[in-house]
Write an enzyme that holds these catalytic residues in place. Sequence first.
Site, mmCIF file in Angstrom:
data_model
loop_
_atom_site.group_PDB
_atom_site.id
_atom_site.type_symbol
_atom_site.label_atom_id
_atom_site.label_comp_id
_atom_site.label_asym_id
_atom_site.label_seq_id
_atom_site.Cartn_x
_atom_site.Cartn_y
_atom_site.Cartn_z
ATOM 1 N N GLY A 1 -1.844 6.395 -2.463
ATOM 2 C CA GLY A 1 -2.984 6.267 -3.383
ATOM 3 C C GLY A 1 -4.033 5.334 -2.789
ATOM 4 O O GLY A 1 -5.221 5.671 -2.701
ATOM 5 N N HIS A 2 -3.588 4.153 -2.340
ATOM 6 C CA HIS A 2 -4.512 3.208 -1.693
ATOM 7 C C HIS A 2 -5.128 3.845 -0.436
ATOM 8 O O HIS A 2 -6.325 3.710 -0.171
ATOM 9 C CB HIS A 2 -3.779 1.935 -1.256
ATOM 10 C CG HIS A 2 -3.146 1.151 -2.352
ATOM 11 N ND1 HIS A 2 -1.779 1.051 -2.503
ATOM 12 C CD2 HIS A 2 -3.682 0.411 -3.354
ATOM 13 C CE1 HIS A 2 -1.501 0.266 -3.530
ATOM 14 N NE2 HIS A 2 -2.634 -0.120 -4.077
ATOM 15 N N GLN B 1 -5.531 -12.105 -13.180
ATOM 16 C CA GLN B 1 -5.420 -10.881 -13.980
ATOM 17 C C GLN B 1 -4.006 -10.629 -14.500
ATOM 18 O O GLN B 1 -3.745 -9.605 -15.113
ATOM 19 C CB GLN B 1 -5.953 -9.676 -13.204
ATOM 20 C CG GLN B 1 -5.087 -9.208 -12.053
ATOM 21 C CD GLN B 1 -5.805 -8.156 -11.209
ATOM 22 O OE1 GLN B 1 -6.793 -8.451 -10.549
ATOM 23 N NE2 GLN B 1 -5.316 -6.924 -11.252
ATOM 24 N N MET C 1 1.472 7.565 -8.032
ATOM 25 C CA MET C 1 1.907 6.503 -7.109
ATOM 26 C C MET C 1 1.458 5.143 -7.625
ATOM 27 O O MET C 1 0.350 5.002 -8.153
ATOM 28 C CB MET C 1 1.330 6.757 -5.726
ATOM 29 C CG MET C 1 1.973 7.932 -5.060
ATOM 30 S SD MET C 1 1.545 8.011 -3.326
ATOM 31 C CE MET C 1 2.427 9.504 -2.896
ATOM 32 N N LEU D 1 0.809 -1.221 0.000
ATOM 33 C CA LEU D 1 0.000 0.000 0.000
ATOM 34 C C LEU D 1 0.841 1.270 0.000
ATOM 35 O O LEU D 1 1.921 1.327 0.603
ATOM 36 C CB LEU D 1 -0.913 0.000 1.227
ATOM 37 C CG LEU D 1 -1.849 -1.217 1.354
ATOM 38 C CD1 LEU D 1 -2.731 -1.089 2.603
ATOM 39 C CD2 LEU D 1 -2.716 -1.393 0.110
ATOM 40 N N GLY E 1 -9.478 3.726 -7.679
ATOM 41 C CA GLY E 1 -8.661 4.874 -8.083
ATOM 42 C C GLY E 1 -8.804 5.165 -9.572
ATOM 43 O O GLY E 1 -8.797 4.245 -10.392
ATOM 44 N N GLN E 2 -8.903 6.428 -9.887
ATOM 45 C CA GLN E 2 -8.958 6.875 -11.281
ATOM 46 C C GLN E 2 -7.629 6.600 -11.998
ATOM 47 O O GLN E 2 -7.541 6.635 -13.206
ATOM 48 C CB GLN E 2 -9.317 8.369 -11.290
ATOM 49 C CG GLN E 2 -9.742 8.941 -12.621
ATOM 50 C CD GLN E 2 -10.961 8.266 -13.228
ATOM 51 O OE1 GLN E 2 -11.886 7.869 -12.519
ATOM 52 N NE2 GLN E 2 -10.960 8.106 -14.539
ATOM 53 N N LYS E 3 -6.596 6.287 -11.215
ATOM 54 C CA LYS E 3 -5.310 5.877 -11.800
ATOM 55 C C LYS E 3 -5.519 4.734 -12.795
ATOM 56 O O LYS E 3 -4.885 4.674 -13.834
ATOM 57 C CB LYS E 3 -4.379 5.434 -10.668
ATOM 58 C CG LYS E 3 -3.282 4.496 -11.053
ATOM 59 C CD LYS E 3 -1.978 5.205 -11.110
ATOM 60 C CE LYS E 3 -0.848 4.359 -11.611
ATOM 61 N NZ LYS E 3 -0.890 2.964 -11.223
HETATM 62 P P1 AMP Z 1 -3.821 -2.063 -6.911
HETATM 63 O O1 AMP Z 1 -3.335 -2.474 -5.563
HETATM 64 O O2 AMP Z 1 -2.751 -1.521 -7.798
HETATM 65 O O3 AMP Z 1 -4.688 -3.081 -7.572
HETATM 66 O O4 AMP Z 1 -4.769 -0.807 -6.656
HETATM 67 C C1 AMP Z 1 -5.868 -0.900 -5.793
HETATM 68 C C2 AMP Z 1 -6.705 0.325 -5.937
HETATM 69 O O5 AMP Z 1 -5.924 1.483 -5.606
HETATM 70 C C3 AMP Z 1 -7.217 0.535 -7.372
HETATM 71 O O6 AMP Z 1 -8.545 1.019 -7.330
HETATM 72 C C4 AMP Z 1 -6.271 1.584 -7.894
HETATM 73 O O7 AMP Z 1 -6.816 2.374 -8.937
HETATM 74 C C5 AMP Z 1 -6.027 2.418 -6.655
HETATM 75 N N1 AMP Z 1 -4.795 3.195 -6.808
HETATM 76 C C6 AMP Z 1 -3.565 2.720 -7.123
HETATM 77 N N2 AMP Z 1 -2.694 3.738 -7.256
HETATM 78 C C7 AMP Z 1 -3.392 4.878 -7.042
HETATM 79 C C8 AMP Z 1 -3.050 6.269 -7.042
HETATM 80 N N3 AMP Z 1 -1.817 6.699 -7.313
HETATM 81 N N4 AMP Z 1 -4.025 7.161 -6.770
HETATM 82 C C9 AMP Z 1 -5.291 6.751 -6.498
HETATM 83 N N5 AMP Z 1 -5.671 5.456 -6.477
HETATM 84 C C10 AMP Z 1 -4.739 4.535 -6.747
#
Ligand code: AMP
Length: 283
Positions: free
Chosen positions: A36-37, A61, A185, A33, A148-150
């Site tokens: 962003g998370h 995935q 991030m 984490l 996240g919109q990322k």
């Molecule tokens: P992940 O662990 O990469 O699967 O991400 C889990 C959630 O965190 C997803 O909804 C991502 O879009 C969100 N997320 C990852 N990085 C960011 C970031 N820099 N800003 C906002 N949300 C993020």
Amino acid sequence: MQIIKTVAAMNGYIREAIQSGKCIGYVPTMGYLHDGHLSLIKEARKNNDIVVVSIFVNPTQFGPNEDLDSYPRDLDRDAALCEVEGADVIFHPTPEEMYPNGYSTYVETFGEITKKLCGASREGHFRGVTTVLTKLFNIVRPRNAYFGQKDAQQVAVVEKMVRELNYDIHIVPCPIVREKDGLAMSSRNSYLQGHEREDALVLSQSLELAKQMIADGERSTAVIKQAMCDKINSVESTEIDYVEIVDAQELENVETLSGDTLIALAVKVGKPRLIDNVRLEVK
Ligand code: AMP
């Protein structure tokens, strides 16, 4: 805060929460984490009685030549961060718990929305995402789920899946959290070696360039994409996977910019493939 590892234990916890009228907010993650998370967990904490965070590096995935095995993991650190943010539960199943031997049920959203952008270069990726989220939504039974919109395409796909499968879940998209210098991030930023960290800035800088060109009146997507590619290609360690300008709802290509627009890119910087985007309303 509890860490729950089995579906049966989650079922018990969630059944009791729902029976006592609790509103459940849910943040799905693959762990390792960062801020962003944590921004998603903070948002969930504001509007729900119970906040569930899942930490699961979902094998379905990842493609055969992707980074499933090397994906960074640190449950102790993640648990400490979730505790600070006031999460109530971490759901942390093993791959075998989610996909027992002989597992055979998949959920897939078809159409341009999963074929474009990351779908084009990561075959089967969104099928893995929609399958695991269906399972996780069934287990966690959230009222609100935070994304996240990322991962803009993931948000679009999940919103479509939730609509079409009639889930009574409110999908809450949250803004991209960036490092001070603009790098979005990502858990995968930890793969960046030496100068690659500096080189990776060209991703957000090329998006800024696109925004500036649009502000200056440019409306041709071909011209903007070319300028972005030229900028990215000027940095030696980069290799473009895609630079696309699409409508933000269905992710269809547009030639002349107007309305709700997504500018998205995926670029390898050394080893990691990083993604970034901006969404903007073009008048
Ligand atoms: P992940 O662990 O990469 O699967 O991400 C889990 C959630 O965190 C997803 O909804 C991502 O879009 C969100 N997320 C990852 N990085 C960011 C970031 N820099 N800003 C906002 N949300 C993020």
